[in-house]
Design a protein around this motif. Structure first.
Motif, short mmCIF file in Angstrom:
data_model
loop_
_atom_site.label_atom_id
_atom_site.label_comp_id
_atom_site.label_asym_id
_atom_site.label_seq_id
_atom_site.Cartn_x
_atom_site.Cartn_y
_atom_site.Cartn_z
N PHE A 116 0.79 -1.23 0.00
CA PHE A 116 0.00 0.00 0.00
C PHE A 116 0.82 1.28 0.00
O PHE A 116 0.32 2.34 -0.39
CB PHE A 116 -0.92 0.04 1.23
N ALA A 117 2.08 1.22 0.45
CA ALA A 117 2.78 2.48 0.68
C ALA A 117 4.30 2.34 0.63
O ALA A 117 4.85 1.23 0.65
CB ALA A 117 2.37 3.06 2.04
N ASN A 160 -0.88 -4.10 -9.22
CA ASN A 160 -1.68 -5.06 -8.46
C ASN A 160 -2.76 -4.38 -7.63
O ASN A 160 -3.84 -4.93 -7.41
CB ASN A 160 -0.78 -5.90 -7.55
N MET A 161 -2.45 -3.18 -7.15
CA MET A 161 -3.37 -2.48 -6.28
C MET A 161 -4.50 -1.81 -7.06
O MET A 161 -5.65 -1.76 -6.61
CB MET A 161 -2.62 -1.43 -5.47
N SER A 162 -4.18 -1.28 -8.26
CA SER A 162 -5.16 -0.44 -8.95
C SER A 162 -5.28 -0.69 -10.44
O SER A 162 -6.05 0.00 -11.11
CB SER A 162 -4.78 1.03 -8.74
N ASP A 163 -4.52 -1.63 -10.98
CA ASP A 163 -4.48 -1.87 -12.43
C ASP A 163 -3.93 -0.67 -13.19
O ASP A 163 -4.08 -0.56 -14.41
CB ASP A 163 -5.87 -2.23 -12.99
N TYR A 164 -3.29 0.24 -12.48
CA TYR A 164 -2.67 1.42 -13.10
C TYR A 164 -1.20 1.12 -13.33
O TYR A 164 -0.49 0.66 -12.42
CB TYR A 164 -2.82 2.63 -12.19
N GLU A 165 -0.72 1.37 -14.55
CA GLU A 165 0.68 1.12 -14.86
C GLU A 165 1.50 2.38 -14.57
O GLU A 165 1.36 3.39 -15.27
CB GLU A 165 0.84 0.68 -16.31
N LEU A 166 2.28 2.30 -13.53
CA LEU A 166 3.10 3.44 -13.12
C LEU A 166 4.08 3.82 -14.23
O LEU A 166 4.78 2.97 -14.78
CB LEU A 166 3.86 3.07 -11.84
N GLU A 167 4.13 5.09 -14.55
CA GLU A 167 5.01 5.55 -15.63
C GLU A 167 6.46 5.58 -15.14
O GLU A 167 6.76 6.06 -14.05
CB GLU A 167 4.59 6.96 -16.08
N VAL A 168 7.36 5.05 -15.95
CA VAL A 168 8.79 5.10 -15.68
C VAL A 168 9.45 5.89 -16.79
O VAL A 168 9.39 5.51 -17.96
CB VAL A 168 9.40 3.68 -15.58
N VAL A 169 10.07 7.02 -16.42
CA VAL A 169 10.64 7.95 -17.40
C VAL A 169 12.16 7.88 -17.33
O VAL A 169 12.75 8.01 -16.25
CB VAL A 169 10.17 9.38 -17.14
N PHE A 170 12.79 7.69 -18.47
CA PHE A 170 14.25 7.66 -18.56
C PHE A 170 14.74 8.92 -19.27
O PHE A 170 14.37 9.18 -20.42
CB PHE A 170 14.72 6.43 -19.33
N SER A 171 15.57 9.69 -18.58
CA SER A 171 16.13 10.91 -19.17
C SER A 171 17.38 11.28 -18.40
O SER A 171 17.45 11.09 -17.18
CB SER A 171 15.11 12.06 -19.10
N ASN A 172 18.38 11.80 -19.09
CA ASN A 172 19.61 12.22 -18.44
C ASN A 172 19.52 13.62 -17.85
O ASN A 172 20.53 14.20 -17.43
CB ASN A 172 20.78 12.13 -19.41
#
Length: 233
Positions: A127-128, A191-203
């Protein structure tokens, strides 16, 4: 673009490894931010579930983007590196908060708004996210997974990652287990919300070091490693 994102997250499914701690009969409690020093208390019975089988990470580069160090290419995902069940303070804290599973536990570096580095205990549950003072066992911050908008990393072989929380100030940390941390956060959110957390790659990315302080983290590949700069905007 969406199909590419789905492919990345699909690859991460086989990397999941959660050492789970089952906690029952729990109630919510208060937590402290970085300026407060009140220790939470706890009541209730606790039961433990045996850990699941570890999964070996074998992916280069991470999510198809981030450069990996050679030593991390075949590292096992353990999840709980602190043996949380053996630490009464942590078990009481999680029991009071109502969290059911410990997905990740380890020491990490946290960067304060003033630029100082603090050694903290990082816990991720179903959860956290918990940030705990490693020396005093004081809860400094609890961030709901639902409040996390995205995670920012560079494309290079550094240890930094930023957790972006629009409703609060953000969190900049460094850990040699950043790949596992990001994987756990993405999986737990899904698993908690069916929301796909965004992962951003940038220098080069920005984060809110405080409610009224924006900083930019810059990464540059240099001979022998990666040069990192944190600048006030």
């Amino acid at each position: 673009m969406a199909q590419k994102s789905e492919t990345r997250f699909a690859k991460m499914e086989r990397l999941r490894s959660h050492r789970r701690v089952q906690i029952e009969d729990s109630k919510p409690t208060r937590y402290d931010d970085d300026d407060d020093e009140e220790e939470p208390s706890s009541r209730g019975s606790i039961k433990l579930r045996p850990s699941e089988k570890n999964v070996t990470e074998d992916q280069e580069p991470f999510m198809g983007v981030k450069v990996r160090r050679r030593a991390s290419l075949h590292r096992d995902y353990k999840g709980d590196y602190l043996d949380v069940p053996s630490q009464p303070f942590l078990m009481k804290l999680l029991g009071k908060q109502g969290d059911r599973q410990v997905l990740f536990a380890d020491k990490a570096l946290k960067f304060t708004g003033s630029g100082k580095m603090k050694r903290r205990t990082l816990l991720i549950t179903d959860f956290a996210i918990y940030i705990i003072d490693s020396e005093t066992d004081m809860l400094k911050r609890r961030i709901s997974l639902a409040a996390v908008e995205k995670i920012c990393l560079s494309e290079l072989s550094d240890n930094f990652f930023a957790i972006i929380i629009p409703t609060e100030y953000d969190l900049l940390m460094a850990s040699t287990r950043k790949t596992e941390i990001v994987t756990v956060l993405v999986d737990a959110t899904k698993n908690m919300s069916d929301y796909e957390l965004e992962v951003v790659f940038s220098n080069r990315f920005e984060y809110n070091a405080a409610s009224d302080l924006v900083k930019e983290v810059q990464f540059e590949e240099v001979e022998g490693g990666v040069k990192t700069r944190i600048l006030r905007k």
